[in-house]
Design a protein around this motif. Structure first.
Motif, PDB file in Angstrom:
ATOM      1  N   ALA A  53       0.832  -1.203   0.000  1.00  0.00           N
ATOM      2  CA  ALA A  53       0.000   0.000   0.000  1.00  0.00           C
ATOM      3  C   ALA A  53       0.869   1.257   0.000  1.00  0.00           C
ATOM      4  CB  ALA A  53      -0.936   0.002   1.205  1.00  0.00           C
ATOM      5  N   ALA A  54       1.963   1.238   0.744  1.00  0.00           N
ATOM      6  CA  ALA A  54       2.874   2.384   0.786  1.00  0.00           C
ATOM      7  C   ALA A  54       3.517   2.606  -0.579  1.00  0.00           C
ATOM      8  CB  ALA A  54       3.939   2.166   1.856  1.00  0.00           C
ATOM      9  N   LEU A  55       3.940   1.534  -1.206  1.00  0.00           N
ATOM     10  CA  LEU A  55       4.538   1.650  -2.541  1.00  0.00           C
ATOM     11  C   LEU A  55       3.550   2.248  -3.531  1.00  0.00           C
ATOM     12  CD1 LEU A  55       6.483  -1.727  -2.668  1.00  0.00           C
ATOM     13  CD2 LEU A  55       7.501   0.557  -2.890  1.00  0.00           C
ATOM     14  N   PRO A  79       7.022  11.661  -8.826  1.00  0.00           N
ATOM     15  CA  PRO A  79       7.593  11.370 -10.146  1.00  0.00           C
ATOM     16  C   PRO A  79       8.385  10.060 -10.098  1.00  0.00           C
ATOM     17  CG  PRO A  79       8.124  13.611  -9.442  1.00  0.00           C
ATOM     18  CD  PRO A  79       7.495  12.926  -8.276  1.00  0.00           C
ATOM     19  N   LYS A  80       8.520   9.419 -11.236  1.00  0.00           N
ATOM     20  CA  LYS A  80       9.176   8.105 -11.311  1.00  0.00           C
ATOM     21  C   LYS A  80      10.567   8.118 -10.665  1.00  0.00           C
ATOM     22  CE  LYS A  80      10.220   4.382 -14.455  1.00  0.00           C
ATOM     23  NZ  LYS A  80      11.328   4.118 -15.317  1.00  0.00           N
ATOM     24  N   LYS A  81      11.349   9.141 -10.943  1.00  0.00           N
ATOM     25  CA  LYS A  81      12.712   9.214 -10.400  1.00  0.00           C
ATOM     26  C   LYS A  81      12.703   9.271  -8.865  1.00  0.00           C
ATOM     27  CE  LYS A  81      17.005  11.718 -11.134  1.00  0.00           C
ATOM     28  NZ  LYS A  81      17.689  12.786 -11.854  1.00  0.00           N
ATOM     29  N   ARG A  82      11.769  10.028  -8.284  1.00  0.00           N
ATOM     30  CA  ARG A  82      11.685  10.138  -6.829  1.00  0.00           C
ATOM     31  C   ARG A  82      11.131   8.857  -6.221  1.00  0.00           C
ATOM     32  NH1 ARG A  82      14.552  12.799  -3.276  1.00  0.00           N
ATOM     33  NH2 ARG A  82      14.821  14.135  -5.083  1.00  0.00           N
ATOM     34  N   TYR A  83      10.195   8.227  -6.912  1.00  0.00           N
ATOM     35  CA  TYR A  83       9.672   6.931  -6.469  1.00  0.00           C
ATOM     36  C   TYR A  83      10.823   5.919  -6.401  1.00  0.00           C
ATOM     37  CZ  TYR A  83       7.543   2.309  -6.871  1.00  0.00           C
ATOM     38  OH  TYR A  83       7.234   0.994  -6.691  1.00  0.00           O
ATOM     39  N   GLU A  84      11.627   5.867  -7.456  1.00  0.00           N
ATOM     40  CA  GLU A  84      12.756   4.925  -7.487  1.00  0.00           C
ATOM     41  C   GLU A  84      13.763   5.229  -6.386  1.00  0.00           C
ATOM     42  OE1 GLU A  84      13.964   5.368 -11.567  1.00  0.00           O
ATOM     43  OE2 GLU A  84      12.405   3.985 -12.277  1.00  0.00           O
ATOM     44  N   HIS A  85      13.988   6.520  -6.116  1.00  0.00           N
ATOM     45  CA  HIS A  85      14.864   6.907  -5.002  1.00  0.00           C
ATOM     46  C   HIS A  85      14.296   6.380  -3.683  1.00  0.00           C
ATOM     47  CE1 HIS A  85      16.869   9.399  -1.976  1.00  0.00           C
ATOM     48  NE2 HIS A  85      15.681   9.864  -1.627  1.00  0.00           N
ATOM     49  N   SER A  86      13.004   6.525  -3.487  1.00  0.00           N
ATOM     50  CA  SER A  86      12.368   6.062  -2.248  1.00  0.00           C
ATOM     51  C   SER A  86      12.512   4.557  -2.075  1.00  0.00           C
ATOM     52  CB  SER A  86      10.893   6.475  -2.227  1.00  0.00           C
ATOM     53  OG  SER A  86      10.778   7.878  -2.196  1.00  0.00           O
ATOM     54  N   PHE A  96      22.383  -3.131  12.161  1.00  0.00           N
ATOM     55  CA  PHE A  96      22.308  -2.411  13.435  1.00  0.00           C
ATOM     56  C   PHE A  96      21.213  -2.910  14.378  1.00  0.00           C
ATOM     57  CE2 PHE A  96      24.419   0.517  10.478  1.00  0.00           C
ATOM     58  CZ  PHE A  96      25.603   0.709  11.172  1.00  0.00           C
ATOM     59  N   GLY A  97      20.506  -3.977  13.987  1.00  0.00           N
ATOM     60  CA  GLY A  97      19.519  -4.575  14.878  1.00  0.00           C
ATOM     61  C   GLY A  97      18.215  -3.815  14.998  1.00  0.00           C
ATOM     62  N   ALA A  98      17.831  -3.140  13.932  1.00  0.00           N
ATOM     63  CA  ALA A  98      16.562  -2.402  13.941  1.00  0.00           C
ATOM     64  C   ALA A  98      15.467  -3.251  13.298  1.00  0.00           C
ATOM     65  CB  ALA A  98      16.718  -1.089  13.175  1.00  0.00           C
ATOM     66  N   ASN A  99      14.242  -2.815  13.453  1.00  0.00           N
ATOM     67  CA  ASN A  99      13.095  -3.483  12.843  1.00  0.00           C
ATOM     68  C   ASN A  99      13.107  -3.219  11.335  1.00  0.00           C
ATOM     69  OD1 ASN A  99      10.282  -3.539  11.752  1.00  0.00           O
ATOM     70  ND2 ASN A  99       9.838  -4.273  13.823  1.00  0.00           N
ATOM     71  N   ARG A 100      13.270  -4.278  10.562  1.00  0.00           N
ATOM     72  CA  ARG A 100      13.387  -4.142   9.103  1.00  0.00           C
ATOM     73  C   ARG A 100      12.116  -3.596   8.470  1.00  0.00           C
ATOM     74  NH1 ARG A 100      17.525  -7.941   6.490  1.00  0.00           N
ATOM     75  NH2 ARG A 100      18.783  -8.594   8.255  1.00  0.00           N
ATOM     76  N   ASP A 101      10.966  -4.032   8.950  1.00  0.00           N
ATOM     77  CA  ASP A 101       9.701  -3.555   8.379  1.00  0.00           C
ATOM     78  C   ASP A 101       9.524  -2.055   8.598  1.00  0.00           C
ATOM     79  OD1 ASP A 101       8.892  -6.000   7.336  1.00  0.00           O
ATOM     80  OD2 ASP A 101       7.835  -6.574   9.170  1.00  0.00           O
ATOM     81  N   LYS A 102       9.825  -1.583   9.804  1.00  0.00           N
ATOM     82  CA  LYS A 102       9.707  -0.152  10.086  1.00  0.00           C
ATOM     83  C   LYS A 102      10.678   0.661   9.225  1.00  0.00           C
ATOM     84  CE  LYS A 102       8.246  -0.430  14.924  1.00  0.00           C
ATOM     85  NZ  LYS A 102       8.553   0.073  16.280  1.00  0.00           N
ATOM     86  N   CYS A 103      11.902   0.166   9.104  1.00  0.00           N
ATOM     87  CA  CYS A 103      12.900   0.874   8.296  1.00  0.00           C
ATOM     88  C   CYS A 103      12.471   0.936   6.837  1.00  0.00           C
ATOM     89  CB  CYS A 103      14.269   0.211   8.437  1.00  0.00           C
ATOM     90  SG  CYS A 103      15.050   0.493  10.040  1.00  0.00           S
ATOM     91  N   TYR A 104      11.964  -0.180   6.324  1.00  0.00           N
ATOM     92  CA  TYR A 104      11.525  -0.213   4.929  1.00  0.00           C
ATOM     93  C   TYR A 104      10.361   0.752   4.721  1.00  0.00           C
ATOM     94  CZ  TYR A 104      10.317  -1.991   0.328  1.00  0.00           C
ATOM     95  OH  TYR A 104      10.061  -2.095  -1.023  1.00  0.00           O
ATOM     96  N   LEU A 105       9.369   0.713   5.595  1.00  0.00           N
ATOM     97  CA  LEU A 105       8.192   1.567   5.449  1.00  0.00           C
ATOM     98  C   LEU A 105       8.568   3.051   5.555  1.00  0.00           C
ATOM     99  CD1 LEU A 105       5.164   1.610   4.971  1.00  0.00           C
ATOM    100  CD2 LEU A 105       4.843   1.404   7.447  1.00  0.00           C
ATOM    101  N   ALA A 106       9.394   3.397   6.515  1.00  0.00           N
ATOM    102  CA  ALA A 106       9.834   4.789   6.652  1.00  0.00           C
ATOM    103  C   ALA A 106      10.615   5.230   5.422  1.00  0.00           C
ATOM    104  CB  ALA A 106      10.672   4.960   7.921  1.00  0.00           C
ATOM    105  N   ILE A 124      10.266   4.110   2.338  1.00  0.00           N
ATOM    106  CA  ILE A 124       9.316   4.289   1.234  1.00  0.00           C
ATOM    107  C   ILE A 124       8.600   5.630   1.367  1.00  0.00           C
ATOM    108  CG2 ILE A 124       7.063   3.488   0.358  1.00  0.00           C
ATOM    109  CD1 ILE A 124       9.388   1.914  -0.756  1.00  0.00           C
ATOM    110  N   LEU A 125       8.188   5.985   2.559  1.00  0.00           N
ATOM    111  CA  LEU A 125       7.321   7.141   2.766  1.00  0.00           C
ATOM    112  C   LEU A 125       8.052   8.467   3.005  1.00  0.00           C
ATOM    113  CD1 LEU A 125       4.697   5.422   5.101  1.00  0.00           C
ATOM    114  CD2 LEU A 125       4.449   5.926   2.640  1.00  0.00           C
ATOM    115  N   HIS A 126       9.358   8.442   3.167  1.00  0.00           N
ATOM    116  CA  HIS A 126      10.074   9.634   3.654  1.00  0.00           C
ATOM    117  C   HIS A 126       9.920  10.873   2.770  1.00  0.00           C
ATOM    118  CE1 HIS A 126      13.271   8.552   0.804  1.00  0.00           C
ATOM    119  NE2 HIS A 126      13.818   9.737   1.049  1.00  0.00           N
ATOM    120  N   ASP A 127       9.793  10.708   1.466  1.00  0.00           N
ATOM    121  CA  ASP A 127       9.693  11.858   0.562  1.00  0.00           C
ATOM    122  C   ASP A 127       8.278  12.098   0.051  1.00  0.00           C
ATOM    123  OD1 ASP A 127      12.269  12.852   0.671  1.00  0.00           O
ATOM    124  OD2 ASP A 127      12.944  11.877  -1.168  1.00  0.00           O
ATOM    125  N   TYR A 128       7.293  11.572   0.745  1.00  0.00           N
ATOM    126  CA  TYR A 128       5.907  11.674   0.303  1.00  0.00           C
ATOM    127  C   TYR A 128       5.497  13.114  -0.051  1.00  0.00           C
ATOM    128  CZ  TYR A 128       0.817  11.420   0.324  1.00  0.00           C
ATOM    129  OH  TYR A 128      -0.493  11.521  -0.024  1.00  0.00           O
TER     130      TYR A 128
END
Length: 189
Positions: free
Chosen positions: A5-7, A15-22, A36-46, A48-52
């Motif tokens: 859903a985030a993707l 734009p496509k270029k910014r989507y690919e960067h995300s 570093f022992g962080a939650n992979r799902d949270k890192c991935y989701l953040a 994806i969404l960071h440049d919304y």
């Protein structure tokens, strides 16, 4: 919010270029989470969404700052800084992404801040070092992360480079970026 859903959300907005960067930031963040022992799902989701909100209208972003009582100092800045806090706020209040780690990671991915949470640190760094980034010094930052495994030193070096860039361009500097630099200057080793 599920990854799929985030993707879709950012693919429809950016734009496509910014989507690919995300996507690259998300993949880099997921890899760093393993180191570093962080939650992979949270890192991935953040990641994806960071440049919304990267391309949102500046007036609209100012309205979010006012409506949600974000730091009023943000009103002195353009979208380069504002898009993080605004995107985090939109994710929280309009898309139901309530997780604090994800909120702070999105909100502070451009400014940094002292005492960042682990997911927040990872997104701050992943955004800077994703594979297509080629700015001066990025190779050294990648080495700090993937070989030396020194996340705090990477944050310090990125923040130092950011400050140099802003000073060279005669741009205003957000107080949290200075606080981030000072804090990670003390804890980097």
């Amino acid at each position: 919010m599920k990854h799929k859903a985030a993707l879709k959300l950012i693919e429809d907005k950016l734009p496509k270029k910014r989507y690919e960067h995300s996507v690259r930031v998300a993949e880099t963040a997921k890899e760093m989470a393993g180191i570093f022992g962080a939650n992979r799902d949270k890192c991935y989701l953040a990641g994806i969404l960071h440049d919304y909100s990267k391309y949102d209208d500046l007036g609209s972003m100012y309205q979010y700052v006012t409506k949600y009582n974000l730091d009023s100092a943000l009103l002195a800045f353009n979208s380069e800084l504002l898009h993080g806090p605004v995107a985090a706020t939109i994710m929280r209040f309009e898309h139901g992404v309530k997780d604090e780690d994800i909120y702070y990671a999105i909100a502070n991915h451009t400014s940094g801040r002292p005492q960042m949470l682990l997911v927040e640190k990872i997104i701050y760094v992943a955004d800077y070092i994703e594979p297509e980034r080629d700015q001066p010094g990025v190779g050294e930052i990648r080495k700090l992360v993937f070989e030396d495994k020194n996340l705090d030193l990477a944050i310090y070096e990125i923040t130092k480079m950011t400050l140099k860039h802003l000073l060279k361009k005669n741009r205003p500097i957000y107080n949290r970026t200075i606080e981030c630099y000072n804090y990670y200057n003390m804890v980097k080793e």
